[in-house]
Design a protein around this motif. Structure first.
Motif, PDB file in Angstrom:
ATOM      1  N   THR A 113       0.814  -1.178   0.071  1.00 46.87           N
ATOM      2  CA  THR A 113       0.087   0.009   0.025  1.00 46.87           C
ATOM      3  C   THR A 113       0.715   1.319   0.178  1.00 46.87           C
ATOM      4  O   THR A 113       1.787   1.283   0.849  1.00 46.87           O
ATOM      5  N   THR A 115       0.765   5.033   0.709  1.00 50.80           N
ATOM      6  CA  THR A 115      -0.020   6.093   1.531  1.00 50.80           C
ATOM      7  C   THR A 115       0.442   7.529   1.411  1.00 50.80           C
ATOM      8  O   THR A 115       1.429   7.835   1.227  1.00 50.80           O
ATOM      9  N   HIS A 150      -2.582  -0.802  -3.648  1.00 46.60           N
ATOM     10  CA  HIS A 150      -3.398  -0.190  -3.215  1.00 46.60           C
ATOM     11  C   HIS A 150      -2.842   1.261  -2.823  1.00 46.60           C
ATOM     12  O   HIS A 150      -1.354   1.341  -2.689  1.00 46.60           O
ATOM     13  N   LYS A 152      -3.702   4.810  -0.630  1.00 46.16           N
ATOM     14  CA  LYS A 152      -4.756   5.325   0.485  1.00 46.16           C
ATOM     15  C   LYS A 152      -4.275   6.766   0.465  1.00 46.16           C
ATOM     16  O   LYS A 152      -3.062   7.209   0.448  1.00 46.16           O
ATOM     17  N   GLU A 162      -9.193   4.515   0.810  1.00 42.57           N
ATOM     18  CA  GLU A 162      -8.478   3.962  -0.173  1.00 42.57           C
ATOM     19  C   GLU A 162      -9.127   4.441  -1.410  1.00 42.57           C
ATOM     20  O   GLU A 162     -10.286   4.665  -1.591  1.00 42.57           O
TER      21      GLU A 162
END
Length: 171
Positions: A113, A115, A150, A152, A162
Motif C-alpha cells: 500500500t 500512503t 493499493h 490510500k 483507499e
C-alpha cells in the motif's frame, strides 16, 4: 592501625564498584531511551517505517479515465491512481485555489500500500471550481511500481480513504 587503613581501602573499592554499576545502569537507560526515540521518529515520520517516495505535481501528465456503462471511456472525476512504467500517477481533485498539496508519500511493502498524506492547509478558504491535479510519485531504489496494489490518502482532517485505480490515461 594497619587494619583500620585496610578497611577504608576495602570500603572505597566497594563504593567504586557500586558507582560503576550505577553509571552502567544510567548508560543502559539512555541507550534504551535513544532506541525508543529513534523508533518513534521512524514510525511518525517514515510512514510506519515504509520507504519514502519522491513526488511532484506534473501538469504534462494526461488525465485519468474510467469506463462507464455502455462501454464509453470518460475523464475520471475524482481521486484516482494509475501505475506507469517508472512511476505511479496520482490524480487529486479539489478547488483550484489553494489546490491539494502532498506532504509525504510512503510505501508499506507488507500490505503493498502506497500512503499519500496531504498537507494540512490550516482552514484556508478554497474556490468552488473543480480542478484535477496530476502528481508523479517515483519509488525509491529497491521498490518497483508493480509492487503497489493499493493507494490510500490521508486527508487534512486525519481521515484515510483507499482510492480507486483508474482504467487508463487519456491519449
Amino acid at each position: 592501625m594497619e587494619d583500620k587503613h585496610l578497611y577504608r581501602e576495602t570500603q572505597w573499592d566497594v563504593s567504586a564498584e557500586e558507582s560503576r554499576a550505577h553509571h552502567g545502569l544510567v548508560a543502559i537507560g539512555f541507550a534504551v531511551l535513544a532506541v525508543l526515540v529513534i523508533a518513534f521518529c521512524i514510525w511518525t515520520f517514515g510512514g510506519r517505517g515504509g520507504a519514502a517516495w519522491e513526488f511532484e505535481a506534473d501538469e504534462g501528465l494526461p488525465i485519468m479515465t474510467m469506463k462507464v456503462s455502455g462501454g464509453n471511456t470518460v475523464a475520471a472525476p475524482g481521486d484516482y491512481w494509475y501505475p506507469c512504467d517508472e512511476f505511479v500517477q496520482l490524480q487529486l481533485s479539489g478547488g483550484s485555489i489553494p489546490g491539494e498539496e502532498i506532504e509525504r508519500v510512503t510505501f508499506d511493502a507488507a500490505i503493498k500500500t502506497l500512503t499519500v498524506k496531504l498537507k494540512d492547509q490550516g482552514g484556508v478558504p478554497t474556490t468552488m471550481d473543480f480542478a484535477l491535479t496530476e502528481w508523479r510519485l517515483e519509488p525509491p531504489s529497491g521498490v518497483t511500481v508493480s509492487d503497489v496494489e493499493h493507494v490510500k490518502i490521508t486527508y487534512q482532517d486525519g481521515s484515510t480513504s483507499e482510492i480507486a485505480k483508474a482504467d487508463g490515461l487519456a491519449e
